[in-house]
Motif scaffolding. Structure first.
Motif, PDB file in Angstrom:
ATOM      1  N   TYR A 179       0.845  -1.194   0.000  1.00 54.77           N
ATOM      2  CA  TYR A 179       0.000   0.000   0.000  1.00 54.77           C
ATOM      3  C   TYR A 179       0.886   1.253   0.000  1.00 54.77           C
ATOM      4  O   TYR A 179       1.874   1.305   0.737  1.00 54.77           O
ATOM      5  CB  TYR A 179      -0.893   0.038   1.237  1.00 54.77           C
ATOM      6  CG  TYR A 179      -1.931  -1.051   1.316  1.00 54.77           C
ATOM      7  CD1 TYR A 179      -3.197  -0.883   0.761  1.00 54.77           C
ATOM      8  CD2 TYR A 179      -1.655  -2.252   1.971  1.00 54.77           C
ATOM      9  CE1 TYR A 179      -4.162  -1.880   0.858  1.00 54.77           C
ATOM     10  CE2 TYR A 179      -2.610  -3.253   2.076  1.00 54.77           C
ATOM     11  CZ  TYR A 179      -3.866  -3.061   1.512  1.00 54.77           C
ATOM     12  OH  TYR A 179      -4.814  -4.051   1.610  1.00 54.77           O
ATOM     13  N   VAL A 180       0.514   2.248  -0.808  1.00 58.35           N
ATOM     14  CA  VAL A 180       1.238   3.521  -0.845  1.00 58.35           C
ATOM     15  C   VAL A 180       0.375   4.576  -0.164  1.00 58.35           C
ATOM     16  O   VAL A 180      -0.747   4.859  -0.603  1.00 58.35           O
ATOM     17  CB  VAL A 180       1.543   3.959  -2.291  1.00 58.35           C
ATOM     18  CG1 VAL A 180       2.268   5.303  -2.306  1.00 58.35           C
ATOM     19  CG2 VAL A 180       2.370   2.900  -3.010  1.00 58.35           C
ATOM     20  N   PHE A 181       0.890   5.147   0.926  1.00 60.58           N
ATOM     21  CA  PHE A 181       0.145   6.122   1.712  1.00 60.58           C
ATOM     22  C   PHE A 181       0.723   7.522   1.533  1.00 60.58           C
ATOM     23  O   PHE A 181       1.938   7.702   1.494  1.00 60.58           O
ATOM     24  CB  PHE A 181       0.197   5.759   3.205  1.00 60.58           C
ATOM     25  CG  PHE A 181      -0.467   4.454   3.546  1.00 60.58           C
ATOM     26  CD1 PHE A 181      -1.845   4.346   3.585  1.00 60.58           C
ATOM     27  CD2 PHE A 181       0.302   3.331   3.840  1.00 60.58           C
ATOM     28  CE1 PHE A 181      -2.454   3.145   3.909  1.00 60.58           C
ATOM     29  CE2 PHE A 181      -0.296   2.123   4.169  1.00 60.58           C
ATOM     30  CZ  PHE A 181      -1.687   2.023   4.205  1.00 60.58           C
ATOM     31  N   ASP A 182      -0.161   8.513   1.460  1.00 62.78           N
ATOM     32  CA  ASP A 182       0.255   9.911   1.507  1.00 62.78           C
ATOM     33  C   ASP A 182       0.480  10.288   2.961  1.00 62.78           C
ATOM     34  O   ASP A 182      -0.421  10.149   3.794  1.00 62.78           O
ATOM     35  CB  ASP A 182      -0.829  10.820   0.923  1.00 62.78           C
ATOM     36  CG  ASP A 182      -1.055  10.578  -0.553  1.00 62.78           C
ATOM     37  OD1 ASP A 182      -0.070  10.304  -1.250  1.00 62.78           O
ATOM     38  OD2 ASP A 182      -2.219  10.674  -1.000  1.00 62.78           O
ATOM     39  N   ALA A 183       1.668  10.791   3.277  1.00 63.06           N
ATOM     40  CA  ALA A 183       1.964  11.157   4.661  1.00 63.06           C
ATOM     41  C   ALA A 183       1.060  12.278   5.149  1.00 63.06           C
ATOM     42  O   ALA A 183       0.692  12.335   6.323  1.00 63.06           O
ATOM     43  CB  ALA A 183       3.426  11.578   4.792  1.00 63.06           C
ATOM     44  N   GLY A 184       0.687  13.175   4.240  1.00 59.43           N
ATOM     45  CA  GLY A 184      -0.159  14.297   4.632  1.00 59.43           C
ATOM     46  C   GLY A 184      -1.187  14.605   3.573  1.00 59.43           C
ATOM     47  O   GLY A 184      -2.141  13.858   3.377  1.00 59.43           O
ATOM     48  N   ALA A 185      -0.969  15.687   2.849  1.00 59.62           N
ATOM     49  CA  ALA A 185      -1.977  16.203   1.927  1.00 59.62           C
ATOM     50  C   ALA A 185      -2.278  15.252   0.783  1.00 59.62           C
ATOM     51  O   ALA A 185      -1.420  14.497   0.331  1.00 59.62           O
ATOM     52  CB  ALA A 185      -1.504  17.537   1.363  1.00 59.62           C
ATOM     53  N   SER A 186      -3.543  15.310   0.313  1.00 64.57           N
ATOM     54  CA  SER A 186      -3.901  14.599  -0.917  1.00 64.57           C
ATOM     55  C   SER A 186      -4.879  15.415  -1.757  1.00 64.57           C
ATOM     56  O   SER A 186      -5.360  14.933  -2.780  1.00 64.57           O
ATOM     57  CB  SER A 186      -4.490  13.218  -0.604  1.00 64.57           C
ATOM     58  OG  SER A 186      -5.636  13.322   0.216  1.00 64.57           O
ATOM     59  N   PRO A 245      -1.834  13.584  -8.083  1.00 60.22           N
ATOM     60  CA  PRO A 245      -0.681  13.131  -8.877  1.00 60.22           C
ATOM     61  C   PRO A 245      -0.580  11.613  -8.877  1.00 60.22           C
ATOM     62  O   PRO A 245      -0.594  10.983  -7.813  1.00 60.22           O
ATOM     63  CB  PRO A 245       0.503  13.772  -8.152  1.00 60.22           C
ATOM     64  CG  PRO A 245       0.031  13.974  -6.742  1.00 60.22           C
ATOM     65  CD  PRO A 245      -1.440  14.232  -6.822  1.00 60.22           C
ATOM     66  N   LEU A 246      -0.503  11.035 -10.033  1.00 61.67           N
ATOM     67  CA  LEU A 246      -0.447   9.576 -10.147  1.00 61.67           C
ATOM     68  C   LEU A 246       0.825   9.046  -9.499  1.00 61.67           C
ATOM     69  O   LEU A 246       1.928   9.504  -9.799  1.00 61.67           O
ATOM     70  CB  LEU A 246      -0.519   9.164 -11.610  1.00 61.67           C
ATOM     71  CG  LEU A 246      -1.850   9.487 -12.309  1.00 61.67           C
ATOM     72  CD1 LEU A 246      -1.794   9.118 -13.782  1.00 61.67           C
ATOM     73  CD2 LEU A 246      -3.010   8.768 -11.628  1.00 61.67           C
ATOM     74  N   GLY A 247       0.644   8.108  -8.587  1.00 56.99           N
ATOM     75  CA  GLY A 247       1.769   7.570  -7.831  1.00 56.99           C
ATOM     76  C   GLY A 247       1.799   8.053  -6.401  1.00 56.99           C
ATOM     77  O   GLY A 247       2.601   7.585  -5.597  1.00 56.99           O
ATOM     78  N   GLY A 248       0.930   9.031  -6.076  1.00 56.97           N
ATOM     79  CA  GLY A 248       0.862   9.524  -4.704  1.00 56.97           C
ATOM     80  C   GLY A 248       1.540  10.866  -4.536  1.00 56.97           C
ATOM     81  O   GLY A 248       2.269  11.350  -5.408  1.00 56.97           O
ATOM     82  N   SER A 249       1.318  11.477  -3.383  1.00 61.06           N
ATOM     83  CA  SER A 249       1.833  12.824  -3.139  1.00 61.06           C
ATOM     84  C   SER A 249       3.353  12.888  -3.223  1.00 61.06           C
ATOM     85  O   SER A 249       3.927  13.931  -3.553  1.00 61.06           O
ATOM     86  CB  SER A 249       1.372  13.318  -1.765  1.00 61.06           C
ATOM     87  OG  SER A 249       1.880  12.495  -0.724  1.00 61.06           O
ATOM     88  N   GLY A 250       4.032  11.797  -2.947  1.00 61.13           N
ATOM     89  CA  GLY A 250       5.494  11.786  -2.957  1.00 61.13           C
ATOM     90  C   GLY A 250       6.107  12.037  -4.311  1.00 61.13           C
ATOM     91  O   GLY A 250       7.303  12.381  -4.394  1.00 61.13           O
ATOM     92  N   VAL A 251       5.327  11.906  -5.386  1.00 61.46           N
ATOM     93  CA  VAL A 251       5.905  12.162  -6.710  1.00 61.46           C
ATOM     94  C   VAL A 251       6.223  13.647  -6.878  1.00 61.46           C
ATOM     95  O   VAL A 251       7.112  14.005  -7.668  1.00 61.46           O
ATOM     96  CB  VAL A 251       4.977  11.681  -7.859  1.00 61.46           C
ATOM     97  CG1 VAL A 251       4.645  10.214  -7.709  1.00 61.46           C
ATOM     98  CG2 VAL A 251       3.709  12.510  -7.948  1.00 61.46           C
ATOM     99  N   ILE A 252       5.537  14.528  -6.154  1.00 61.99           N
ATOM    100  CA  ILE A 252       5.795  15.966  -6.282  1.00 61.99           C
ATOM    101  C   ILE A 252       7.190  16.312  -5.768  1.00 61.99           C
ATOM    102  O   ILE A 252       7.990  16.899  -6.508  1.00 61.99           O
ATOM    103  CB  ILE A 252       4.706  16.781  -5.550  1.00 61.99           C
ATOM    104  CG1 ILE A 252       3.329  16.504  -6.156  1.00 61.99           C
ATOM    105  CG2 ILE A 252       5.028  18.275  -5.620  1.00 61.99           C
ATOM    106  CD1 ILE A 252       2.181  17.157  -5.402  1.00 61.99           C
ATOM    107  N   PRO A 253       7.520  15.974  -4.510  1.00 64.87           N
ATOM    108  CA  PRO A 253       8.889  16.289  -4.074  1.00 64.87           C
ATOM    109  C   PRO A 253       9.963  15.529  -4.832  1.00 64.87           C
ATOM    110  O   PRO A 253      11.054  16.059  -5.066  1.00 64.87           O
ATOM    111  CB  PRO A 253       8.880  15.906  -2.588  1.00 64.87           C
ATOM    112  CG  PRO A 253       7.745  14.953  -2.427  1.00 64.87           C
ATOM    113  CD  PRO A 253       6.718  15.409  -3.414  1.00 64.87           C
ATOM    114  N   ARG A 254       9.667  14.301  -5.240  1.00 64.26           N
ATOM    115  CA  ARG A 254      10.683  13.551  -6.000  1.00 64.26           C
ATOM    116  C   ARG A 254      10.962  14.222  -7.344  1.00 64.26           C
ATOM    117  O   ARG A 254      12.111  14.270  -7.802  1.00 64.26           O
ATOM    118  CB  ARG A 254      10.235  12.100  -6.191  1.00 64.26           C
ATOM    119  CG  ARG A 254      10.270  11.282  -4.908  1.00 64.26           C
ATOM    120  CD  ARG A 254      10.244   9.798  -5.193  1.00 64.26           C
ATOM    121  NE  ARG A 254       9.001   9.352  -5.804  1.00 64.26           N
ATOM    122  CZ  ARG A 254       7.921   8.963  -5.119  1.00 64.26           C
ATOM    123  NH1 ARG A 254       7.924   9.006  -3.786  1.00 64.26           N
ATOM    124  NH2 ARG A 254       6.840   8.547  -5.749  1.00 64.26           N
ATOM    125  N   ALA A 255       9.916  14.762  -7.968  1.00 63.46           N
ATOM    126  CA  ALA A 255      10.121  15.461  -9.246  1.00 63.46           C
ATOM    127  C   ALA A 255      10.896  16.759  -9.030  1.00 63.46           C
ATOM    128  O   ALA A 255      11.770  17.106  -9.838  1.00 63.46           O
ATOM    129  CB  ALA A 255       8.778  15.744  -9.906  1.00 63.46           C
TER     130      ALA A 255
END
Length: 503
Positions: free
Chosen positions: A51-58, A231-241
């Motif tokens: 499971y991929v969870f958003d730590a905060g905002a979605s 964002p497809l893949g979860g919120s973490g794709v934003i900081p990774r990008a």
């Protein structure tokens, strides 16, 4: 003195990453130091058992593919500037409110459909509803006509003021207005006014009277123009990008290292000291920490100390991440929900439940036949500090509190408890520890009556020390801290002779 980089950024939150990426693209070298081994802060993602969870905002603004739609369509513009693509899917409903007295309001992307929901429930307030939301539209129209930039950059202010004198003056006047007081000019029904309070509380953690009209115009009008995306893949794709963009243009990110102190010499920030004693030097330092962590911990000089009471301190959170079988998610279920059981308790700790199930939009977040559910409520470190972290008593207190929340959530998700396969829990202590945030706080809020421009800007009392994130204008939320990063990059790049082009 040998500079490690032109600019050192403390913390790889979205504000810091945005500033670093835009500066690096302009040829200004950056080094971003992050205590964790991944970027994003509260906008990160994590994985448990598939499971991929958003730590905060979605709930994300700023991803519209059309720049003509959206006040500050910053994510799309920033990633276009960096030559990167972050695919996102539109969400047709920003939030579905489940409120006392059977008040159910889904906030649809189509504004007339959303307003129609309010008209049906409050037909006697139809004209007032229309006029109040037209006030927010007027703010949106002004903001969407003005480019993003630093309010501390005289060149930017001059360009905006000369090019748009009428709009600039009108917007300046609106900074003195309150969302709640504006609503009360047109609306008298107490239940409807409570709903408008929730419209504010859902993102500002304050009632509508305490919330500036300008901030409301961004959040409550933009959703019907730029829309809400995931964002497809979860919120973490934003900081990774953003991290990819920094590295693409030659910048560096240093993970697993914590800044212990900002080096100040004769009132000027010159660098930082890391947890291993290493000293790094730069022409400017940007702090993504809260105003209290920056001034009271990292500077450690009483001359720059910020009393906790200068601002209202936003609460922290108790968070519950669930991996569930699909039967827990009813047919036609929206992605984002807010639940309030009692109007007398909505603004107390735990009184409002925020819930999201983003795997409805992005099936890659959960295994086949499963969904991710994220639920959280406001909380405070003081409620948990009597328990030793990691102790049986601490774990049991978390489990007991989570059970009570799940029982309340079953109002809209019957059978939830039986469908859970993974449960991860976090207290305000977790928030404080992982994110290095003072008391796990969501950041400083303005006192009622304070002008939105009294929010701290990017410059600080220390020369060449800048701030980004939710402690700075315009405030909390991913799109807001993104704006702070754009503003900060604009301010620094002009000073270093490589002005940032408008997004």
């Amino acid at each position: 003195m040998k500079h490690t980089a032109d600019v050192i950024v403390i913390g790889a939150g979205i504000g810091g990453l945005t500033a670093a990426a835009l500066l690096q693209e302009r040829g200004i070298s950056t080094l971003t130091v992050e205590k964790n081994r991944y970027p994003g802060g509260s906008c990160a993602s994590f994985t448990r058992n598939g499971y991929v969870f958003d730590a905060g905002a979605s709930v994300f603004y700023g991803f519209s593919p059309d720049d003509k739609k959206g006040t500050l369509n910053l994510h799309s513009r920033i990633f276009r500037r960096l030559g990167l693509e972050v695919p996102a899917v539109p969400d047709p409903v920003q939030i579905h409110y489940h409120l006392p007295g059977g008040l159910e309001v889904p906030v649809y992307y189509e504004q007339e459909r959303f307003l129609g929901e309010l008209f049906r429930r409050f037909p006697h307030e139809k004209e007032g509803i229309r006029r109040f939301y037209q006030e927010l539209e007027a703010v949106y129209a002004l903001l969407s006509a003005l480019p993003a930039g630093s309010l501390e950059d005289p060149v930017h202010i001059a360009k905006v003021g000369v090019g748009n004198p009428g709009k600039t003056a009108a917007l300046a006047l609106k900074t003195f207005k309150s969302m709640g007081k504006t609503a009360r000019k047109y609306i008298t029904d107490p239940e409807l006014l409570r709903f408008i309070d929730m419209e504010s509380y859902s993102w500002a953690v304050q009632d509508a009277v305490s919330t500036p009209l300008v901030n409301a115009g961004i959040c409550l009008a933009d959703r019907h123009h730029g829309g809400i995306h995931y964002p497809l893949g979860g919120s973490g794709v934003i900081p990774r990008a953003l991290a990819e963009g920094i590295e693409k243009f030659g910048g560096e990110l240093l993970y697993g290292r914590e800044v212990q102190r900002i080096i100040v010499n004769k009132g000027r920030a010159e660098g930082v000291v890391l947890d291993n004693g290493e000293e790094l030097y730069a022409r400017a330092v940007v702090s993504n920490a809260t105003v209290w962590d920056t001034c009271n911990r990292l500077l450690g000089d009483d001359r720059y100390r910020v009393p906790e009471g200068r601002f209202l301190r936003a609460p922290s959170w108790f968070q519950m991440y669930l991996g569930v079988r699909s039967e827990a998610v009813p047919a036609g279920f929206h992605v984002h929900h807010i639940l309030v059981d009692d109007w007398q308790r909505y603004d107390e700790h735990g009184g409002t439940i925020y819930l999201s199930a983003p795997s409805i939009l992005d099936r890659s977040l959960a295994p086949e036949g499963r969904h991710v559910v994220h639920a959280f409520v406001t909380d405070e470190t003081v409620r948990w500090e009597h328990l030793e972290r990691g102790s049986d008593a601490y774990r049991q207190a978390k489990e007991d509190y989570a059970d009570k929340l799940m029982q309340r959530i079953e109002r809209i998700m019957p059978g939830l408890r039986e469908a859970v396969e993974v449960r991860v829990l976090g207290t305000p202590q977790t928030h404080e520890r992982y994110l290095n945030r003072f008391k796990g706080s969501y950041g400083p809020l303005l006192h009622p009556g304070q002008n939105v421009l009294q929010k701290p800007q990017n410059r600080t009392a220390v020369k060449e020390l800048y701030a980004v994130g939710d402690s700075t204008f315009p405030g909390q939320g991913v799109i807001a801290v993104t704006y702070s990063g754009v503003s900060c990059a604009s301010c620094i790049s002009r000073k270093l002779g490589k002005p940032l082009e408008y997004l």
